[in-house]
Motif scaffolding. Structure first.
Motif, PDB file in Angstrom:
ATOM      1  N   SER A   9       0.827  -1.216   0.000  1.00  0.00           N
ATOM      2  CA  SER A   9       0.000   0.000   0.000  1.00  0.00           C
ATOM      3  C   SER A   9       0.857   1.260   0.000  1.00  0.00           C
ATOM      4  O   SER A   9       0.504   2.256  -0.629  1.00  0.00           O
ATOM      5  CB  SER A   9      -0.960   0.006   1.189  1.00  0.00           C
ATOM      6  OG  SER A   9      -0.252   0.013   2.411  1.00  0.00           O
TER       7      SER A   9
ATOM      8  N   HIS B 240      -9.325   5.509  -9.838  1.00  0.00           N
ATOM      9  CA  HIS B 240     -10.622   6.001 -10.290  1.00  0.00           C
ATOM     10  C   HIS B 240     -10.501   7.091 -11.359  1.00  0.00           C
ATOM     11  O   HIS B 240     -11.494   7.712 -11.724  1.00  0.00           O
ATOM     12  CB  HIS B 240     -11.445   6.502  -9.097  1.00  0.00           C
ATOM     13  CG  HIS B 240     -11.888   5.400  -8.208  1.00  0.00           C
ATOM     14  ND1 HIS B 240     -11.242   5.087  -7.028  1.00  0.00           N
ATOM     15  CD2 HIS B 240     -12.889   4.491  -8.338  1.00  0.00           C
ATOM     16  CE1 HIS B 240     -11.833   4.045  -6.475  1.00  0.00           C
ATOM     17  NE2 HIS B 240     -12.830   3.658  -7.246  1.00  0.00           N
TER      18      HIS B 240
ATOM     19  N   ASN C  64      -6.083   5.702  -4.452  1.00  0.00           N
ATOM     20  CA  ASN C  64      -7.511   5.636  -4.740  1.00  0.00           C
ATOM     21  C   ASN C  64      -7.893   6.625  -5.846  1.00  0.00           C
ATOM     22  O   ASN C  64      -8.737   6.327  -6.693  1.00  0.00           O
ATOM     23  CB  ASN C  64      -8.324   5.883  -3.474  1.00  0.00           C
ATOM     24  CG  ASN C  64      -9.764   5.448  -3.628  1.00  0.00           C
ATOM     25  OD1 ASN C  64     -10.046   4.396  -4.190  1.00  0.00           O
ATOM     26  ND2 ASN C  64     -10.672   6.277  -3.133  1.00  0.00           N
TER      27      ASN C  64
END
Length: 125
Positions: A62, A82, A78
């Motif tokens: 991560s 997207h 994130n």
């Protein structure tokens, strides 16, 4: 390979390089980390993005994803996953260029800074 697959692969490559970390403790207690990277100059990336010693020891996928997202001009992973296909296409070019700069024995400067909303950001602005 899709742009998103490219970023996932690059995060894993960065993580592999990060895992080559060796820690040296000097007699005065100073701690230094060194790497044997294959894909990215990990030490320069951490210096440029102002990671602390604690950050350097926190080796996780991560964290590698977050760093790749920052290199690509996004605030976080994130936001990257997207993003539109056009933004991902441009971001892939940015990461490829930064990676090439590191792999070509970067001349001691810092990688150019790219913001997906502003474009190139001169470090002297």
């Amino acid at each position: 390979m899709s742009n998103l697959e490219f970023f996932k692969k690059e995060a894993k490559n960065l993580l592999k390089d990060w895992k080559t970390q060796t820690k040296t403790v000097e007699s005065d207690g100073s701690i230094f980390f060194s790497y044997s990277p294959k894909f990215y100059d990990v030490a320069d990336l951490f210096l440029y993005y102002e990671f602390s010693d604690k950050d350097e020891q926190d080796i996780e996928l991560s964290r590698a994803q977050h760093l790749i997202a920052k290199m690509a001009g996004f605030k976080k992973w994130n936001e990257l996953i997207h993003a539109s296909s056009k933004r991902l296409e441009l971001a892939e070019l940015v990461v490829r260029q930064a990676k090439n700069d590191f792999n070509d024995d970067y001349n001691g400067g810092v990688p150019f800074d790219w913001d997906m909303d502003q474009g190139y950001v001169d470090e002297f602005e």
